[in-house]
Design a protein around this motif. Structure first.
Motif, PDB file in Angstrom:
ATOM      1  N   LYS A  10       0.809  -1.225   0.000  1.00  0.00           N
ATOM      2  CA  LYS A  10       0.000   0.000   0.000  1.00  0.00           C
ATOM      3  C   LYS A  10       0.841   1.273   0.000  1.00  0.00           C
ATOM      4  CE  LYS A  10      -2.308   0.297   3.684  1.00  0.00           C
ATOM      5  NZ  LYS A  10      -1.278   1.125   4.314  1.00  0.00           N
ATOM      6  N   THR A  11       1.870   1.321   0.846  1.00  0.00           N
ATOM      7  CA  THR A  11       2.691   2.532   0.926  1.00  0.00           C
ATOM      8  C   THR A  11       3.445   2.770  -0.376  1.00  0.00           C
ATOM      9  OG1 THR A  11       2.926   2.324   3.327  1.00  0.00           O
ATOM     10  CG2 THR A  11       4.581   3.649   2.174  1.00  0.00           C
ATOM     11  N   THR A  12       4.011   1.710  -0.944  1.00  0.00           N
ATOM     12  CA  THR A  12       4.706   1.845  -2.233  1.00  0.00           C
ATOM     13  C   THR A  12       3.728   2.235  -3.326  1.00  0.00           C
ATOM     14  OG1 THR A  12       6.296   0.154  -1.547  1.00  0.00           O
ATOM     15  CG2 THR A  12       6.181   0.659  -3.888  1.00  0.00           C
ATOM     16  N   ALA A  13       2.523   1.644  -3.300  1.00  0.00           N
ATOM     17  CA  ALA A  13       1.499   1.993  -4.292  1.00  0.00           C
ATOM     18  C   ALA A  13       1.094   3.454  -4.175  1.00  0.00           C
ATOM     19  CB  ALA A  13       0.280   1.089  -4.123  1.00  0.00           C
ATOM     20  N   THR A  14       1.101   3.982  -2.951  1.00  0.00           N
ATOM     21  CA  THR A  14       0.781   5.403  -2.734  1.00  0.00           C
ATOM     22  C   THR A  14       1.786   6.289  -3.468  1.00  0.00           C
ATOM     23  OG1 THR A  14      -0.231   4.955  -0.574  1.00  0.00           O
ATOM     24  CG2 THR A  14       0.536   7.206  -0.986  1.00  0.00           C
ATOM     25  N   ALA A  15       3.066   5.963  -3.313  1.00  0.00           N
ATOM     26  CA  ALA A  15       4.114   6.741  -3.985  1.00  0.00           C
ATOM     27  C   ALA A  15       4.037   6.571  -5.498  1.00  0.00           C
ATOM     28  CB  ALA A  15       5.487   6.320  -3.471  1.00  0.00           C
ATOM     29  N   LYS A  16       3.775   5.349  -5.962  1.00  0.00           N
ATOM     30  CA  LYS A  16       3.682   5.103  -7.399  1.00  0.00           C
ATOM     31  C   LYS A  16       2.514   5.871  -8.009  1.00  0.00           C
ATOM     32  CE  LYS A  16       5.861   0.531  -7.693  1.00  0.00           C
ATOM     33  NZ  LYS A  16       5.694  -0.866  -8.109  1.00  0.00           N
ATOM     34  N   LEU A  17       1.385   5.877  -7.305  1.00  0.00           N
ATOM     35  CA  LEU A  17       0.223   6.632  -7.790  1.00  0.00           C
ATOM     36  C   LEU A  17       0.548   8.117  -7.844  1.00  0.00           C
ATOM     37  CD1 LEU A  17      -2.732   6.835  -8.647  1.00  0.00           C
ATOM     38  CD2 LEU A  17      -3.356   6.881  -6.213  1.00  0.00           C
TER      39      LEU A  17
ATOM     40  N   ALA B 161       6.917   2.793   8.835  1.00  0.00           N
ATOM     41  CA  ALA B 161       6.009   3.092   7.724  1.00  0.00           C
ATOM     42  C   ALA B 161       6.113   4.553   7.312  1.00  0.00           C
ATOM     43  CB  ALA B 161       4.577   2.755   8.110  1.00  0.00           C
ATOM     44  N   VAL B 162       6.214   5.442   8.307  1.00  0.00           N
ATOM     45  CA  VAL B 162       6.311   6.873   8.006  1.00  0.00           C
ATOM     46  C   VAL B 162       7.613   7.168   7.270  1.00  0.00           C
ATOM     47  CG1 VAL B 162       6.475   9.192   8.986  1.00  0.00           C
ATOM     48  CG2 VAL B 162       4.841   7.542   9.938  1.00  0.00           C
ATOM     49  N   GLU B 163       8.716   6.590   7.764  1.00  0.00           N
ATOM     50  CA  GLU B 163      10.011   6.799   7.105  1.00  0.00           C
ATOM     51  C   GLU B 163       9.998   6.269   5.676  1.00  0.00           C
ATOM     52  OE1 GLU B 163       9.494   5.614  10.058  1.00  0.00           O
ATOM     53  OE2 GLU B 163      10.883   6.460  11.533  1.00  0.00           O
ATOM     54  N   GLN B 164       9.322   5.144   5.477  1.00  0.00           N
ATOM     55  CA  GLN B 164       9.240   4.574   4.136  1.00  0.00           C
ATOM     56  C   GLN B 164       8.499   5.513   3.191  1.00  0.00           C
ATOM     57  OE1 GLN B 164       6.976   0.944   3.795  1.00  0.00           O
ATOM     58  NE2 GLN B 164       7.386   0.725   1.601  1.00  0.00           N
ATOM     59  N   LEU B 165       7.385   6.072   3.655  1.00  0.00           N
ATOM     60  CA  LEU B 165       6.613   6.975   2.797  1.00  0.00           C
ATOM     61  C   LEU B 165       7.389   8.249   2.513  1.00  0.00           C
ATOM     62  CD1 LEU B 165       3.975   7.394   1.284  1.00  0.00           C
ATOM     63  CD2 LEU B 165       3.061   8.535   3.320  1.00  0.00           C
TER      64      LEU B 165
ATOM     65  N   ASP C 123      -2.991  19.819  -6.038  1.00  0.00           N
ATOM     66  CA  ASP C 123      -4.066  19.289  -6.879  1.00  0.00           C
ATOM     67  C   ASP C 123      -4.638  18.000  -6.304  1.00  0.00           C
ATOM     68  OD1 ASP C 123      -3.772  21.282  -8.912  1.00  0.00           O
ATOM     69  OD2 ASP C 123      -1.985  20.216  -9.625  1.00  0.00           O
ATOM     70  N   VAL C 124      -3.751  17.210  -5.702  1.00  0.00           N
ATOM     71  CA  VAL C 124      -4.167  15.896  -5.192  1.00  0.00           C
ATOM     72  C   VAL C 124      -3.527  15.639  -3.831  1.00  0.00           C
ATOM     73  CG1 VAL C 124      -4.202  13.398  -5.602  1.00  0.00           C
ATOM     74  CG2 VAL C 124      -4.304  14.969  -7.550  1.00  0.00           C
ATOM     75  N   LEU C 125      -4.300  15.066  -2.924  1.00  0.00           N
ATOM     76  CA  LEU C 125      -3.783  14.586  -1.641  1.00  0.00           C
ATOM     77  C   LEU C 125      -4.088  13.092  -1.555  1.00  0.00           C
ATOM     78  CD1 LEU C 125      -2.614  14.985   1.243  1.00  0.00           C
ATOM     79  CD2 LEU C 125      -4.987  15.333   2.012  1.00  0.00           C
ATOM     80  N   ILE C 126      -3.041  12.290  -1.396  1.00  0.00           N
ATOM     81  CA  ILE C 126      -3.208  10.842  -1.251  1.00  0.00           C
ATOM     82  C   ILE C 126      -2.926  10.478   0.200  1.00  0.00           C
ATOM     83  CG2 ILE C 126      -2.527   8.561  -2.082  1.00  0.00           C
ATOM     84  CD1 ILE C 126      -1.409   9.900  -4.579  1.00  0.00           C
ATOM     85  N   VAL C 127      -3.888   9.842   0.841  1.00  0.00           N
ATOM     86  CA  VAL C 127      -3.775   9.510   2.258  1.00  0.00           C
ATOM     87  C   VAL C 127      -3.429   8.037   2.409  1.00  0.00           C
ATOM     88  CG1 VAL C 127      -4.952   9.508   4.489  1.00  0.00           C
ATOM     89  CG2 VAL C 127      -5.475  11.294   2.802  1.00  0.00           C
ATOM     90  N   ASP C 128      -2.246   7.758   2.951  1.00  0.00           N
ATOM     91  CA  ASP C 128      -1.787   6.385   3.191  1.00  0.00           C
ATOM     92  C   ASP C 128      -2.224   5.973   4.590  1.00  0.00           C
ATOM     93  OD1 ASP C 128      -0.469   3.948   3.021  1.00  0.00           O
ATOM     94  OD2 ASP C 128       1.422   4.772   3.751  1.00  0.00           O
ATOM     95  N   THR C 129      -3.161   5.041   4.664  1.00  0.00           N
ATOM     96  CA  THR C 129      -3.706   4.637   5.962  1.00  0.00           C
ATOM     97  C   THR C 129      -3.013   3.389   6.491  1.00  0.00           C
ATOM     98  OG1 THR C 129      -5.428   3.257   4.951  1.00  0.00           O
ATOM     99  CG2 THR C 129      -5.943   5.579   5.327  1.00  0.00           C
ATOM    100  N   SER C 130      -3.340   3.055   7.726  1.00  0.00           N
ATOM    101  CA  SER C 130      -2.740   1.886   8.371  1.00  0.00           C
ATOM    102  C   SER C 130      -3.361   0.598   7.846  1.00  0.00           C
ATOM    103  CB  SER C 130      -2.952   1.954   9.887  1.00  0.00           C
ATOM    104  OG  SER C 130      -2.340   3.112  10.416  1.00  0.00           O
ATOM    105  N   GLY C 131      -2.514  -0.428   7.718  1.00  0.00           N
ATOM    106  CA  GLY C 131      -3.007  -1.756   7.363  1.00  0.00           C
ATOM    107  C   GLY C 131      -2.951  -2.654   8.582  1.00  0.00           C
ATOM    108  N   ARG C 132      -3.572  -3.804   8.471  1.00  0.00           N
ATOM    109  CA  ARG C 132      -3.521  -4.786   9.547  1.00  0.00           C
ATOM    110  C   ARG C 132      -3.119  -6.129   8.946  1.00  0.00           C
ATOM    111  NH1 ARG C 132      -4.363  -0.625  11.711  1.00  0.00           N
ATOM    112  NH2 ARG C 132      -5.790  -0.115  13.415  1.00  0.00           N
ATOM    113  N   LEU C 133      -2.736  -7.063   9.778  1.00  0.00           N
ATOM    114  CA  LEU C 133      -2.422  -8.392   9.286  1.00  0.00           C
ATOM    115  C   LEU C 133      -3.690  -9.135   8.881  1.00  0.00           C
ATOM    116  CD1 LEU C 133       0.372  -9.448  11.806  1.00  0.00           C
ATOM    117  CD2 LEU C 133       0.628  -8.725   9.428  1.00  0.00           C
ATOM    118  N   HIS C 134      -4.827  -8.672   9.380  1.00  0.00           N
ATOM    119  CA  HIS C 134      -6.114  -9.234   8.969  1.00  0.00           C
ATOM    120  C   HIS C 134      -7.161  -8.158   9.191  1.00  0.00           C
ATOM    121  CE1 HIS C 134      -5.770  -9.970  13.321  1.00  0.00           C
ATOM    122  NE2 HIS C 134      -7.080  -9.797  13.340  1.00  0.00           N
TER     123      HIS C 134
END
Length: 444
Positions: free
Chosen positions: A113-120, A144-148, A185-196
């Protein structure tokens, strides 16, 4: 992607296409083979049953059995139904008339998800010229924050983060205010994921959605997880109404079951696909083009789009002029090679070309390292040697071999093959049809 499925479908349809006439038994046999191929590709059982039933009904009900080229009609029907199965027409993000357009990214932990956020973010910046910001609201996963911050910056986006001590909903609300102030123009919000999927995850998503009122909610699913990805999509669709899917790691999924099932199961289309690890290996998902690639029809439109991104019109005209005048040098060759490689892996490019069926490509390995060696050899030459390869003899070849980390034989082969290529281009420029077999024998 879809390697095994593509091979089996193409093999089955090739047999159908080769028949002068078709009986109902022929159609039934083809449907059994298609059903098995789809099930082996991990496509949802109900989806497979509905798909083959629809194709069979169309084949038997459209008078295909009595037509002049029944096999071609069957291929056409399978192509149309595959396209419909994956969503029919292409879809995308609808931009708000009052910026910023807010895109909320959701998904399980590990889905990419985080990588997809940057790619988008990079895609919207490059394809639409948008000024993009990304908000780091995944405060639970370590780093996760450092990665983004890292990948978002690489993508050319502004990264809004407040560390991991604040509430994700407050961070999202603050990021939206900042995006408005800075005129994004655009704000992309990277939210938290869970293992399930759990109630806490869903409630947090609902709270963030309420706070920022997104124009689009995208669910990132890992294609490698097959039917699990479809099950996750179905559960998210029930709990949080999302607008479309970003299919991550599609390049690593040789079966393709998730991509073929998700639209039919959830009713939500795949909008984007991640087809590699690099930030630029991300593209809009076109169901019609993907269906054509699966059936070995190629994907000429995507190939053209990739070429247009890398090749300048003026440079193309200058290249044509050099080819016609026999002025094409190894320097020009190196430049073209680099531009072609920017289009993506050569195996992927070949897969977009009509006629390169999966069965034909089976066992064929495109050695990218060989291209590295060619580049190294050319770079080891002097500018004069690149312009006049005929100078490369004796001690020069030894020096180039040492400088490129190869051997004299490799240098000899490159110089010889380049000479044959120039001879071929010269003949074509004069309007002559060259003897390709003779040229190939000479190049060995």
């Amino acid at each position: 992607m879809f390697d095994a499925l593509a091979e089996k479908l193409q093999e089955t349809l090739s047999d159908v296409r080769g028949r002068g006439t078709l009986t109902e038994d022929d159609v039934n046999k083809a449907m059994r083979e298609i059903r098995l191929a789809l099930l082996e590709a991990d496509v949802n059982f109900k989806v497979v049953k509905q798909f083959t039933q629809t194709v069979k009904e169309r084949c038997l009900g459209a008078g295909v059995l009595g037509q002049l080229n029944p096999g071609q009609q069957v291929v056409k029907i399978v192509n149309e139904e595959l396209t419909a199965l994956m969503g029919g027409s292409s879809a995308g993000i609808t931009f708000s008339p009052r910026p910023p357009t807010v895109v909320l990214m959701a998904g399980l932990q590990g889905s990419g998800k985080t990588t997809a956020t940057a790619k988008l973010a990079r895609h919207l910046k490059e394809a639409h010229g948008s000024s993009v910001a990304v908000a780091a609201c995944d405060v639970y996963r370590p780093a996760a924050v450092e990665q983004l911050v890292k990948v978002g910056t690489q993508a050319g986006a502004a990264v809004y983060e407040q560390g991991t001590d604040k509430d994700p909903v407050d961070i999202a609300r603050w990021a939206l205010d900042r995006a408005k102030t800075e005129g994004k123009d655009v704000l992309i919000v990277d939210t938290s994921g869970r293992l399930h999927i759990d109630e806490r995850l869903m409630q947090e998503l609902k709270d963030i959605r309420k706070a920022v009122k997104p124009h689009a909610i995208l669910l990132v699913v890992d294609a490698m997880t097959g039917q699990d990805a479809v099950n996750v999509s179905e559960q998210f669709a029930e709990a949080v109404d999302f607008d479309g899917v970003v299919m991550s790691k599609l390049d690593g999924d040789a079966r393709g079951g998730a991509a073929l099932s998700v639209k039919a199961v959830t009713g939500k289309p795949i909008l984007f696909a991640s087809v590699g690890e690099k930030l630029d290996q991300f593209e809009p998902f076109h169901p019609d083009r993907m269906a054509q690639r699966i059936l070995g029809m190629g994907d000429v439109l995507s190939l053209i789009e990739k070429a247009e991104q890398q090749f300048d019109e003026d440079e193309a005209k200058e290249l044509e002029r050099k080819l016609r005048r026999d002025e094409f040098t190894l320097e020009d060759f190196l430049k073209q090679l680099r531009q072609i490689r920017k289009m993506g892996p050569l195996a992927s490019i070949l897969g977009m070309m009509p006629g390169f069926a999966a069965a034909q490509m089976k066992g064929v390995k495109v050695d990218e390292k060989e291209l590295d060696r060619i580049q190294a050899i050319i770079l080891a030459m002097t500018p004069e040697e690149r312009r006049r390869p005929e100078l490369i003899k004796g001690s020069r070849r030894l020096r180039i071999a040492k400088g490129s980390g190869t051997n004299v034989q490799a240098v000899n082969q490159l110089v010889k093959q380049f000479g044959q290529m120039r001879k071929l281009m010269k003949q074509i420029g004069r309007g002559k049809m060259p003897d390709l077999q003779a040229l190939m024998r000479q190049a060995r």
